[in-house]
Write an enzyme that holds these catalytic residues in place. Structure first.
Site, mmCIF file in Angstrom:
data_model
loop_
_atom_site.group_PDB
_atom_site.id
_atom_site.type_symbol
_atom_site.label_atom_id
_atom_site.label_comp_id
_atom_site.label_asym_id
_atom_site.label_seq_id
_atom_site.Cartn_x
_atom_site.Cartn_y
_atom_site.Cartn_z
ATOM 1 N N GLY A 131 38.098 34.019 40.316
ATOM 2 C CA GLY A 131 37.064 33.414 41.143
ATOM 3 C C GLY A 131 36.371 34.446 42.016
ATOM 4 N N SER A 133 32.397 35.708 41.315
ATOM 5 C CA SER A 133 30.953 35.480 41.407
ATOM 6 C C SER A 133 30.627 34.101 41.976
ATOM 7 C CB SER A 133 30.300 35.633 40.036
ATOM 8 O OG SER A 133 30.429 36.951 39.561
ATOM 9 N N GLU A 248 39.742 45.304 35.180
ATOM 10 C CA GLU A 248 38.823 44.411 34.486
ATOM 11 C C GLU A 248 37.763 45.163 33.697
ATOM 12 O OE1 GLU A 248 35.710 40.732 35.498
ATOM 13 O OE2 GLU A 248 36.985 41.562 37.063
ATOM 14 N N GLU A 368 23.177 46.256 36.986
ATOM 15 C CA GLU A 368 22.628 46.785 38.235
ATOM 16 C C GLU A 368 23.729 47.128 39.232
ATOM 17 O OE1 GLU A 368 19.697 44.504 36.010
ATOM 18 O OE2 GLU A 368 21.716 44.011 36.709
#
Length: 381
Positions: A131, A133, A248, A368
């Site tokens: 959890g 974004s 990740e 980005e």
């Protein structure tokens, strides 16, 4: 930071020795597994397959033996997951727990949290989602607004998460939320282990272009957590989550998501490619080897106890570019058109991954955000 972070790393012989056993298991277990299912890569969900891997000691294998792991090196785990991904095995059920939630709990969790979660993770029976974004935040984690407030010996959480992979199939979510008021955005953040069966939690799957459901919205409305749901130190969530992101963003899943299409493309081209086909498939192989070496160098840093966030971001960014270019290149090199229904294996896999490829630069951090991290690592901002 410098490019010297990407020193060549070789898999130790004792870890490499696992490869033949894993390949033999996969050749037998997945012998009738269709190419279109293999194209799911690490998004393929099969609870029974995860349990079978757990029974062989291939889930949570880097965790301590006292919790059901194998005390294996990061390189041994790398060999196993590389073979799983190359075969297109359905590993999604246990993937996030194995890759980052288990190590996160081991590093920051209490003894009670370790005893509660790690053995079930190692058995391939307990699934986690991440959890991070949120709407209007995307990969800019410092701007999250989901908040937890204290009420006696409880925490009450309100907010929303989005793009949460496998939330609709997971037992728990490790969520980054605000617990304090601070002028600096990175301060006042904490992580919680949230039982997704609790009252006040609503999970809504998000369909992708293929009609599949991997991403989710997660709504938390007055969700009451016990005090021991906090993982790590209150207010230190930013440092905890940035360390977690190195796991990740650096693994072979960041450049092998389209490997099923490379396999079907080579089969479709056959043993007598023309000059363009030979050149471009050779270039794909060269880039794949380069990305693998970069990923292994990050694994070496993790094995040494370092936090290679900058290097991991490079692997994730370059890997996503590579994965996203493969469907376009496949259409250039072979005149078999993509088709979602019917057609040969290559046509179906091409259609599927053409539709899935846009998500590759979303999950795990947008391009980005990653390039901002890389720029800071190089001292450019």
């Amino acid at each position: 930071m410098s490019i010297d972070q990407f020193k060549y790393s070789r898999i130790p012989p004792e870890a490499e020795a696992l490869r033949s056993e894993v390949r033999a298991f996969l050749a037998d277990t997945l012998k009738d597994y269709p190419a279109i299912r293999r194209a799911d890569s690490w998004m393929g969900f099969d609870a029974e397959f995860s349990r079978r891997l757990g029974a062989r000691g291939w889930v949570g294998m880097a965790l301590p033996k006292r919790y059901g792991g194998s005390d294996a090196s990061p390189f041994a785990r790398y060999v196993v997951i590389e073979e799983l991904l190359a075969a297109g095995a359905p590993v999604s059920a246990h993937w996030f727990a194995d890759r980052q939630s288990g190590p996160q709990i081991l590093h920051y969790g209490t003894d009670a949290q370790k005893d509660r979660h790690l053995p079930a993770i190692c058995r391939g029976e307990q699934y986690f989602c991440i959890g991070m974004s949120e709407p209007n935040s995307g990969s800019d984690l410092a701007s999250i607004k989901t908040r937890a407030r204290r009420e006696g010996d409880k925490w009450v959480v309100n907010g929303q998460k989005v793009w949460t992979t496998n939330a609709h199939r997971s037992h728990y979510m490790i969520a980054l939320v605000r617990t304090g008021e601070n002028s600096k955005r990175q301060e006042g953040l904490s992580q919680f282990i949230i039982d997704l069966s609790l009252p006040g939690i609503t999970i809504r799957p998000i369909k992708d272009l293929t009609g599949s459901e991997h991403f989710n919205e997660v709504f938390l409305d007055e969700v009451v957590l016990d005090a021991d749901a906090l993982i790590g130190t209150e207010g230190q969530g930013w440092s905890q989550v940035t360390a977690e992101l190195a796991f990740e963003r650096s693994g072979p899943e960041r450049f092998l998501s389209s490997i099923a299409l490379i396999h079907t493309l080579i089969d479709a081209v056959g043993r007598d490619p023309d000059a363009l086909q030979a050149k471009e498939i050779g270039r794909l192989a060269a880039r794949l080897v380069t990305l693998r070496n970069m990923s292994l160098s990050v694994t070496a840093q993790l094995a040494a106890g370092e936090n290679p966030a900058w290097a991991a971001s490079c692997v994730k960014d370059l890997g996503a570019v590579f994965e996203q270019e493969i469907p376009e290149l496949a259409q250039l090199l072979c005149d078999i058109p993509p088709t979602a229904e019917g057609g040969c294996d290559h046509a179906q896999v091409l259609a599927y991954l053409t539709q899935m490829a846009p998500s590759f630069s979303l999950r795990g951090g947008t391009r980005e955000i990653l390039r901002g991290i890389i720029a800071r690592g190089l001292g450019l901002r």
